[in-house]
Motif scaffolding. Structure first.
Motif, PDB file in Angstrom:
ATOM      1  N   UNK A 184      12.198   4.900 133.128  1.00 27.20           N
ATOM      2  CA  UNK A 184      12.946   4.291 134.225  1.00 27.20           C
ATOM      3  C   UNK A 184      13.398   5.390 135.173  1.00 27.20           C
ATOM      4  N   UNK A 185      13.449   5.044 136.460  1.00 31.92           N
ATOM      5  CA  UNK A 185      13.917   6.040 137.432  1.00 31.92           C
ATOM      6  C   UNK A 185      15.423   6.230 137.351  1.00 31.92           C
ATOM      7  N   UNK A 186      16.098   5.330 136.620  1.00 29.80           N
ATOM      8  CA  UNK A 186      17.549   5.436 136.500  1.00 29.80           C
ATOM      9  C   UNK A 186      17.980   6.366 135.376  1.00 29.80           C
ATOM     10  N   UNK A 187      17.106   6.594 134.406  1.00 23.96           N
ATOM     11  CA  UNK A 187      17.494   7.388 133.241  1.00 23.96           C
ATOM     12  C   UNK A 187      16.458   8.475 132.952  1.00 23.96           C
ATOM     13  N   UNK A 188      16.936   9.601 132.455  1.00 19.78           N
ATOM     14  CA  UNK A 188      16.105  10.615 131.828  1.00 19.78           C
ATOM     15  C   UNK A 188      16.497  10.644 130.354  1.00 19.78           C
ATOM     16  N   UNK A 189      15.835   9.790 129.565  1.00 17.03           N
ATOM     17  CA  UNK A 189      16.201   9.628 128.156  1.00 17.03           C
ATOM     18  C   UNK A 189      15.542  10.666 127.267  1.00 17.03           C
ATOM     19  N   UNK A 190      16.317  11.149 126.291  1.00 20.48           N
ATOM     20  CA  UNK A 190      15.827  12.136 125.331  1.00 20.48           C
ATOM     21  C   UNK A 190      16.240  11.716 123.934  1.00 20.48           C
ATOM     22  N   UNK A 191      15.260  11.642 123.006  1.00 26.33           N
ATOM     23  CA  UNK A 191      15.552  11.330 121.611  1.00 26.33           C
ATOM     24  C   UNK A 191      15.976  12.600 120.885  1.00 26.33           C
ATOM     25  N   UNK A 192      16.961  12.462 119.992  1.00 30.49           N
ATOM     26  CA  UNK A 192      17.451  13.625 119.256  1.00 30.49           C
ATOM     27  C   UNK A 192      17.937  13.192 117.880  1.00 30.49           C
TER      28      UNK A 192
END
Length: 373
Positions: A71-79
């Motif tokens: 999404x252009x709204x989020x820069x999601x990162x799994x951790x």
């Protein structure tokens, strides 16, 4: 009316504007303001930094995580870091939002049980935090709806939303901000220069030429304001072209309405500066007072930062006292809506602007004294 005398005064004002290089500011200042603020003010939030801790590692938890990664709204990162370490990152302003998916997430969904998702948002800036939280809620509800459909849990008669954005379908900040900036620029810039017209002559002593001349007070004010009015009228076209071609703001309304209301509004701004120039004796006092009278109401009640309809009580009343509110409503209609003269509200607002012009010019004529105090 003494035409030759008026021509002489107007020629003097034109020569003064060219001699002092103030004519450069007439066109440079509005252009700079609309470009700087047009690109600088942003209401929406994009590419918010999101850290996702997935303790379930299931199909549905991965589907939920993907909503924040594509999404252009989020820069999601799994951790896989601990919750305390993740919360420490929020305190250090390294992430904007933390999402914690519990280990029993899919199991609870399959059994129809309530499943809690931890969402922690950096709300140091309240508006930004509220926007991010709203985006996150929408993403989670979207994932939940898809999960329910995949599990066959949708029931007949379930309400589904099919909404459409009107007037600003692309949800662009420029479409909402740039028209408001035009109203702000055409309020501040003419008023600041007009505030120097008469007080400058008081400081220099050249005001005695007016005291000794047969010209009337109304003719004197017209001769003072008309050169600035002509020069600032060109700014209407310049700002219009910047909005249309540089910021790509649509124009759906009546250009004659836009032009007519803008001309009246420039005269109102000049009249405000003229009034301040009449009642003050020092140029610095006139400039400071003009900035206070124009910039603060311009930002608060122009509709750029906060819609007038959402105001309540005293703030709502104050918004309707200042002419910037009426002009900006006409601007938003001209650029985004297109009702024009078919809207009784727009016609009323245009009439109110005309009333402001008559009021301010009449007040200036009455307050200007053709004698030493």
């Amino acid at each position: 009316m003494r035409i030759n005398t008026l021509k002489a005064y107007m020629l003097k004002e034109f020569m003064e504007l060219f001699r002092t290089r103030m004519i450069i500011m007439i066109y440079l200042m509005p252009t700079m303001v609309i470009i700087l603020f047009g690109y600088g003010i942003r209401m929406d939030v994009t590419h918010a930094r999101v850290l996702i801790i997935d303790n379930d590692h299931s199909k549905y938890s991965m589907e939920l995580s993907s909503k924040f990664q594509h999404s252009r709204y989020f820069n999601g990162t799994l951790s896989q870091m601990s919750e305390n370490e993740a919360l420490r990152l929020i305190k250090q302003a390294k992430i904007d939002m933390l999402i914690i998916i519990p280990s029993s997430f899919e199991k609870n969904l399959l059994h129809g049980l309530e499943s809690e998702i931890g969402v922690f948002v950096d709300s140091a800036f309240a508006t930004r935090g509220s926007t991010i939280a709203s985006y996150a809620q929408g993403a989670i509800l979207s994932a939940a709806s898809e999960a329910s459909a995949n599990m066959g849990m949708q029931q007949k008669g379930t309400i589904s939303l099919n909404y459409r954005s009107l007037f600003n379908q692309a949800m662009r900040d420029e479409d909402a901000i740039v028209p408001g900036l035009i109203g702000l620029v055409l309020l501040i810039a003419p008023a600041v220069l007009a505030a120097l017209l008469i007080v400058k002559e008081k400081e220099r002593g050249t005001i005695f030429n007016f005291y000794a001349s047969p010209i009337s007070k109304g003719e004197f004010l017209i001769a003072k304001l008309f050169p600035l009015f002509l020069l600032y009228s060109l700014n209407i076209i310049i700002l219009f072209l910047l909005a249309i071609y540089l910021f790509e703001v649509p124009f759906r309304g009546n250009f004659f309405l836009f032009w007519l209301s803008s001309e009246i509004y420039i005269l109102i701004s000049l009249s405000i500066g003229m009034l301040i120039s009449i009642i003050t004796k020092k140029q610095i006092v006139a400039i400071v007072l003009t900035i206070i009278v124009t910039i603060l109401p311009g930002f608060l009640y122009s509709g750029i930062l906060l819609p007038i309809a959402s105001m309540q009580g005293i703030s709502y009343i104050q918004a309707h006292i200042f002419p910037v509110m009426y002009y900006n409503q006409i601007l938003y209609d001209s650029f985004l809506i297109g009702q024009g003269f078919n809207s009784p509200k727009i016609v009323l607002y245009l009439s109110i602007l005309g009333g402001y012009l008559v009021l301010f010019f009449t007040a200036g004529t009455l307050l200007l004294k053709k004698e030493m105090r």
